[in-house]
Design an enzyme around this catalytic site. Structure first.
Site, PDB file in Angstrom:
ATOM      1  N   ASP A  42       0.962  -1.301  -0.131  1.00  0.00           N
ATOM      2  CA  ASP A  42      -0.106   0.073  -0.007  1.00  0.00           C
ATOM      3  C   ASP A  42       0.847   1.292   0.022  1.00  0.00           C
ATOM      4  O   ASP A  42       1.515   1.402   1.062  1.00  0.00           O
ATOM      5  CB  ASP A  42      -0.841   0.002   1.288  1.00  0.00           C
ATOM      6  CG  ASP A  42      -2.049   0.779   1.110  1.00  0.00           C
ATOM      7  OD1 ASP A  42      -2.767   0.740   0.077  1.00  0.00           O
ATOM      8  OD2 ASP A  42      -2.318   1.612   1.886  1.00  0.00           O
ATOM      9  N   ASP A  85      -8.382   3.685  -9.863  1.00  0.00           N
ATOM     10  CA  ASP A  85      -8.762   2.257  -9.194  1.00  0.00           C
ATOM     11  C   ASP A  85      -8.419   2.433  -7.644  1.00  0.00           C
ATOM     12  O   ASP A  85      -7.717   3.112  -7.351  1.00  0.00           O
ATOM     13  CB  ASP A  85      -7.645   1.266  -9.680  1.00  0.00           C
ATOM     14  CG  ASP A  85      -8.035  -0.060  -9.248  1.00  0.00           C
ATOM     15  OD1 ASP A  85      -8.733  -0.747  -9.555  1.00  0.00           O
ATOM     16  OD2 ASP A  85      -7.181  -0.401  -8.487  1.00  0.00           O
ATOM     17  N   GLU A  90     -13.220   5.094  -8.258  1.00  0.00           N
ATOM     18  CA  GLU A  90     -13.806   3.692  -8.155  1.00  0.00           C
ATOM     19  C   GLU A  90     -13.799   3.659  -6.689  1.00  0.00           C
ATOM     20  O   GLU A  90     -12.837   3.456  -5.774  1.00  0.00           O
ATOM     21  CB  GLU A  90     -13.270   2.639  -8.656  1.00  0.00           C
ATOM     22  CG  GLU A  90     -13.808   1.356  -8.583  1.00  0.00           C
ATOM     23  CD  GLU A  90     -13.078   0.189  -7.989  1.00  0.00           C
ATOM     24  OE1 GLU A  90     -13.690  -0.970  -8.006  1.00  0.00           O
ATOM     25  OE2 GLU A  90     -12.562   0.311  -7.470  1.00  0.00           O
TER      26      GLU A  90
END
Ligand code: LM2
Ligand code: CA
Length: 497
Positions: free
Chosen positions: A167, A197, A233
């Site tokens: 991450d 995304d 998203e």
């Protein structure tokens, strides 16, 4: 008159999922530009992990290794050629950008990027970007696994690993600048915008900083000063810590309730019926129309990933799917995206598809197969090309023709037969009941003979489908038998004979 005549509006994009850049360039030139499509969403163009087990899944493209433009869809020169050729015919390219994370923490090390870039997942080392261990959120995430464990905790959702994917720290300047350089490179090549995304897993304020540093769109094709189109998203079905509304100031946001609720209605689950769609939109607990990015299905939920579950309609259920896409395109809510899929050997066992990972049609060396196009305009080689289905393509045009007009003359039979107009520009009638429909309705359209663009199309002065006669008072007679091949009718002012 001081206004120049507006060029025809284009209001929908198509996701050409896993297509090669050379096939997309041809599709822009041979098909999309002639049929009113505004643009194409492409699969992630940057270098990703090559996954061998399972063999070359579609989802390997959501595990970045570097920001080199090098993927199964093509290399940088093919990418550049695609963007140029599509822009030259007025079809814009929207890039799926993955910058929440890099690849899976357990991916090991080696030159296993698709263009041979080296990485070391354990050491968090990505020399081709470059990123190093200081660029990741591991020290902030406090869960035992290092993964997101609880979606009610926004700290976990933003700073822990989604599916074990390393991450990135978008709050750090050096990470931001790598992402900004990547996006600006794409903008300079001529792309028109981005799908962000996993935006739910990135703080909206970090996305905002990145967006403010982006270049204007390339002036070779876009009006000077144009900004990239952004859709983020965020899967928000309610009940979680992170909400869609946090992202509105950055651009549009995916509305995942749309496909789930529309699928439920057309399947007649939970005692739903099409008549209930009279109030479709915000009052169905969906976000404001001018923020919403909508679709019937996407590459995730058409195969059981992401959200929406079994109510989602897809090409596997063509009759209901066409009605769903037809309704979406006829209705003014949101900015619309059409899905264009490939076939895979679906294998449902105990409610899950064991082949949900299967990648695009490919050769034994892993290269993606070309999209073949037959003389009748349908696709082969495993490509479904929903966007080329007559009913869907013609409704993309319908949406352009009726753009900006409100819903008028709503009618329903209090069950699953509904009809509505778009203020004198178009009219649609749906029959999802198990009984025939035969009605005379006020359409609001100018008198004339119209060609139904669902059963056929207007070719010169003739119509290959059903003809609808609108009388001087705007009334017209519609008949849709319940076993009819086409369960709906659509007419608009540009398909008048
Ligand atoms: C997305 N939106 O937020 C994409 O639409 C979705 O397709 C991506 O997941 C996801 N975010 C991350 O970018 C897909 C796919 C996952 C897949 C990931 C990473 O839905 O199943 O996870 O891409 O390739 C796969 C395995 C999973 C494994 C993970 C890491 O399915 O079991 O988890 O890789 O190796 C350990
Ligand atoms: Ca994150």
């Amino acid at each position: 008159q001081y206004k120049s005549s507006p060029k025809p509006v284009r209001t929908s994009i198509v996701h050409l999922f896993e297509w090669r850049w050379i096939d997309i360039a041809l599709e822009c030139e041979m098909y999309l530009s002639q049929h009113g499509f505004a643009g194409v969403q492409i699969s992630p163009p940057n270098e990703n992990l090559v996954v061998m087990n399972p063999w070359r899944p579609w989802w390997e493209r959501y595990q970045p290794v570097s920001y080199k433009l090098c993927s199964r869809s093509g290399n940088e020169s093919e990418f550049r050629d695609m963007v140029t050729r599509c822009n030259n015919v007025g079809v814009h390219i929207y890039v799926d950008v993955v910058f929440n994370h890099m690849l899976n923490s357990a991916a090991g090390s080696g030159n296993r990027g698709i263009c041979n870039s080296y990485f070391n997942a354990e050491r968090h080392d990505f020399p081709s970007v470059p990123y190093s261990r200081f660029d990741f959120n591991d020290p902030i995430c406090k869960t035992p696994s290092g993964d997101i464990e609880n979606y009610s905790d926004p700290i976990q959702v933003r700073y822990c690993r989604l599916y074990g994917l390393l991450d990135l720290s978008q709050w750090k300047d050096d990470v931001r600048s790598k992402i900004i350089d990547f996006l600006n490179h794409l903008i300079d090549l001529g792309v028109a915008g981005f799908r962000i995304d996993a935006a739910k897993h990135i703080r909206p304020e970090d996305i905002n900083v990145i967006l403010t540093k982006l270049n204007n769109l390339n002036a070779r094709w876009f009006t000077k000063g144009s900004r990239p189109f952004i859709y983020q998203e965020v899967i928000d079905l309610g009940g979680e810590a992170v909400q869609s509304s946090e992202y509105f100031r950055n651009g549009r946001v995916t509305e995942f309730k749309y496909g789930m609720q529309l699928g439920t209605v057309l399947r007649k689950w939970n005692e739903q019926k099409m008549a209930n769609l009279k109030s479709w939109g915000e009052s169905w607990h969906m976000m404001p129309s001018n923020k919403a990015f909508v679709f019937v299905d996407n590459h995730d939920n058409q195969r059981g990933h992401g959200s929406g579950g079994s109510s989602i309609l897809t090409f596997w259920n063509p009759r209901l799917y066409k009605m769903a896409v037809g309704f979406m395109l006829a209705h003014p809510y949101g900015f619309t995206r059409i899905m264009s899929s490939y076939w895979w050997p679906k294998d449902i066992q105990n409610g899950t598809d064991l082949n949900d990972w299967v990648g695009p049609p490919s050769n034994s060396d892993g290269s993606i197969k070309p999209v073949t196009i037959y003389a009748n305009e349908t696709c082969g080689n495993g490509w479904i090309c929903e966007h080329r289905w007559d009913e869907i393509r013609n409704m993309v045009i319908f949406r352009n023709v009726v753009y900006g007009e409100p819903i008028t003359n709503w009618w329903d039979n209090n069950n699953n037969q509904v009809a509505f107009g778009r203020a004198g520009k178009g009219f649609v009638v749906f029959n999802n009941d198990d009984r025939n429909l035969l009605v005379i309705l006020p359409t609001g359209l100018p008198a004339g003979v119209y060609c139904d663009v669902i059963s056929g199309r207007k070719e010169g002065k003739t119509c290959t489908g059903i003809q609808i006669h609108v009388a001087a008072n705007g009334m017209a007679r519609f008949q849709i038998n319940y076993q009819a091949k086409h369960p709906f009718i659509a007419i608009h002012v540009e398909a008048r004979l």
